[in-house]
Design an enzyme around this catalytic site. Structure first.
Site, PDB file in Angstrom:
ATOM      1  N   MET A 171       0.852  -1.198   0.000  1.00 37.10           N
ATOM      2  CA  MET A 171       0.000   0.000   0.000  1.00 37.10           C
ATOM      3  C   MET A 171       0.888   1.249   0.000  1.00 37.10           C
ATOM      4  O   MET A 171       0.446   2.335   0.367  1.00 37.10           O
ATOM      5  CB  MET A 171      -0.927  -0.007   1.214  1.00 37.10           C
ATOM      6  CG  MET A 171      -1.907  -1.191   1.175  1.00 37.10           C
ATOM      7  SD  MET A 171      -3.430  -0.935   2.098  1.00 37.10           S
ATOM      8  CE  MET A 171      -2.799  -0.679   3.733  1.00 37.10           C
ATOM      9  N   ALA A 225       4.129   3.819   1.016  1.00 35.14           N
ATOM     10  CA  ALA A 225       4.867   4.234   2.231  1.00 35.14           C
ATOM     11  C   ALA A 225       5.967   3.201   2.493  1.00 35.14           C
ATOM     12  O   ALA A 225       6.119   2.671   3.595  1.00 35.14           O
ATOM     13  CB  ALA A 225       3.943   4.376   3.439  1.00 35.14           C
ATOM     14  N   ASP A 241       2.589  -9.383   8.954  1.00 34.57           N
ATOM     15  CA  ASP A 241       1.132  -9.542   8.892  1.00 34.57           C
ATOM     16  C   ASP A 241       0.856 -11.033   8.717  1.00 34.57           C
ATOM     17  O   ASP A 241       0.453 -11.489   7.638  1.00 34.57           O
ATOM     18  CB  ASP A 241       0.567  -8.718   7.736  1.00 34.57           C
ATOM     19  CG  ASP A 241       0.784  -7.238   7.966  1.00 34.57           C
ATOM     20  OD1 ASP A 241       0.270  -6.705   8.949  1.00 34.57           O
ATOM     21  OD2 ASP A 241       1.524  -6.618   7.174  1.00 34.57           O
ATOM     22  N   SER A 284       4.720   0.598   7.987  1.00 35.00           N
ATOM     23  CA  SER A 284       4.397   1.947   7.502  1.00 35.00           C
ATOM     24  C   SER A 284       3.715   2.760   8.592  1.00 35.00           C
ATOM     25  O   SER A 284       3.757   3.984   8.593  1.00 35.00           O
ATOM     26  CB  SER A 284       3.479   1.857   6.285  1.00 35.00           C
ATOM     27  OG  SER A 284       4.088   1.067   5.288  1.00 35.00           O
ATOM     28  N   HIS A 299       9.874  -3.475   3.053  1.00 36.28           N
ATOM     29  CA  HIS A 299       9.403  -3.736   1.686  1.00 36.28           C
ATOM     30  C   HIS A 299      10.583  -4.056   0.767  1.00 36.28           C
ATOM     31  O   HIS A 299      10.477  -4.904  -0.114  1.00 36.28           O
ATOM     32  CB  HIS A 299       8.650  -2.524   1.128  1.00 36.28           C
ATOM     33  CG  HIS A 299       7.354  -2.224   1.833  1.00 36.28           C
ATOM     34  ND1 HIS A 299       7.213  -1.146   2.673  1.00 36.28           N
ATOM     35  CD2 HIS A 299       6.161  -2.852   1.816  1.00 36.28           C
ATOM     36  CE1 HIS A 299       5.976  -1.116   3.152  1.00 36.28           C
ATOM     37  NE2 HIS A 299       5.311  -2.146   2.649  1.00 36.28           N
ATOM     38  N   GLN A 352     -10.271  -2.652   2.578  1.00 35.62           N
ATOM     39  CA  GLN A 352      -9.762  -3.340   3.770  1.00 35.62           C
ATOM     40  C   GLN A 352      -9.734  -2.446   5.006  1.00 35.62           C
ATOM     41  O   GLN A 352      -9.253  -2.851   6.054  1.00 35.62           O
ATOM     42  CB  GLN A 352      -8.392  -3.951   3.493  1.00 35.62           C
ATOM     43  CG  GLN A 352      -7.254  -2.977   3.310  1.00 35.62           C
ATOM     44  CD  GLN A 352      -5.998  -3.693   2.817  1.00 35.62           C
ATOM     45  OE1 GLN A 352      -5.891  -4.084   1.670  1.00 35.62           O
ATOM     46  NE2 GLN A 352      -5.021  -3.852   3.703  1.00 35.62           N
TER      47      GLN A 352
END
Ligand code: PAF
Length: 297
Positions: free
Chosen positions: A34, A36, A157, A193, A41, A67
């Site tokens: 998403m 940021a 996550d 983020s 990442h 979401q």
């Protein structure tokens, strides 16, 4: 000099960029984000590159409204496309797919969505009841648009990773889902983020989540109860951490058996609120053979 990634903002642009590698049989890697972007990442990009070699690595950047629940941070979610493109350039990303809302959801929210099943109703799903339906629906769309051989998600996550894996298997999506290890700040805080929302005081205490997981993992040999109590003791040291859950579950996030076999590979997970910011983290844990009771799970 690094040449930057090509930016695709529409499905057509994306399809055009991927048609040559597809016809020449090159593997395609996808890192859905998403935006940021941070070093965490970048590590997902490196995992994708290691898998696809010369094939293209695609990073998608899309803040997915589906979401976010009412009152969540959709409006204030950081949007930093210029900096994201720089990070992607430095990491040798080939294509950044940054579609607008209409490109992903032409005609609004789709009538057909992904029903994530019972795992989406616990842990994160207990406080964010529509979250995983939104995540899986957009991930299914991104997989459909990019058609990668491998897609890389962060283990931070962990529930999301578990559900995406389950979706890919249950719906025969023919894509390999890779879970990359969590990258941490020097004090142990998992990179996210959302860390940028933390003020100085909350940032100082945020490392308690990592410390709690590490203490729990250390005590895992003594069984679930002792591990959880060791983890909770760490959380009690922090004044500003409002604990949401701290649990140990099976590696697939199912329930643990009442009698946990020695050496069981499980997962310890935590979620807490620090001011207005909600953080999650988790670690693998190896459990010793000590009988558990209902309240431990
Ligand atoms: O983990 C995220 O950043 C998002 O949930 C994802 C997988 C990109 C879907 O929007």
């Amino acid at each position: 000099m690094t040449t930057g990634p090509v930016l695709a903002e529409t499905r057509e642009e994306l399809a055009g960029l991927l048609s040559a590698p597809r016809t020449t049989g090159r593997s395609i890697g996808l890192v859905p984000t998403m935006g940021a972007l941070h070093e965490g990442h970048a590590s997902l990009v490196r995992e994708a590159r290691a898998r696809v070699g010369e094939g293209p690595v695609v990073v998608s950047i899309f803040v997915n409204p589906m979401q976010f629940g009412p009152g969540e941070d959709l409006d204030r979610y950081p949007r930093t496309l210029e900096a994201d493109l720089e990070l992607c350039a430095a990491e040798g990303v080939d294509v950044v797919f940054a579609p607008g809302l209409d490109e992903v959801y032409p005609g609004g929210e789709p009538a057909v969505t992904i029903e994530p099943g019972p795992l989406a109703r616990v842990l994160e799903g207990a406080v964010r009841p529509t979250h995983f339906r939104g995540v899986l629906t957009v991930v299914a769309k991104l997989l459909g648009l990019v058609r990668p051989d491998v897609a890389v998600f962060g283990q931070k996550d962990y529930q999301q990773l578990t559900l995406v894996r389950r979706m890919a298997t249950d719906l025969c999506m023919g894509v390999e889902i890779l879970g990359a290890e969590t990258l941490r700040e020097p004090d142990g805080l998992a990179m996210s983020s959302r860390n940028r929302y933390l003020d100085t005081e909350h940032r100082r205490e945020a490392m308690v989540l990592h410390n709690a997981l590490a203490a729990g993992r250390e005590a895992g040999v003594w069984g679930v109860e002792v591990a959880l109590e060791s983890a909770r003791a760490e959380v009690r040291r922090a004044k500003l951490v409002d604990l949401d859950y701290l649990v140990i579950r099976a590696a697939d996030l199912g329930d643990l058996p009442v009698d946990v076999p020695d050496g069981t590979q499980a997962r310890i997970l935590v979620a807490a609120r620090l001011g207005s910011t909600r953080l999650i983290d988790n670690m693998p844990i190896t459990l010793g053979r000590v009988p558990t009771h209902e309240g431990a799970r």
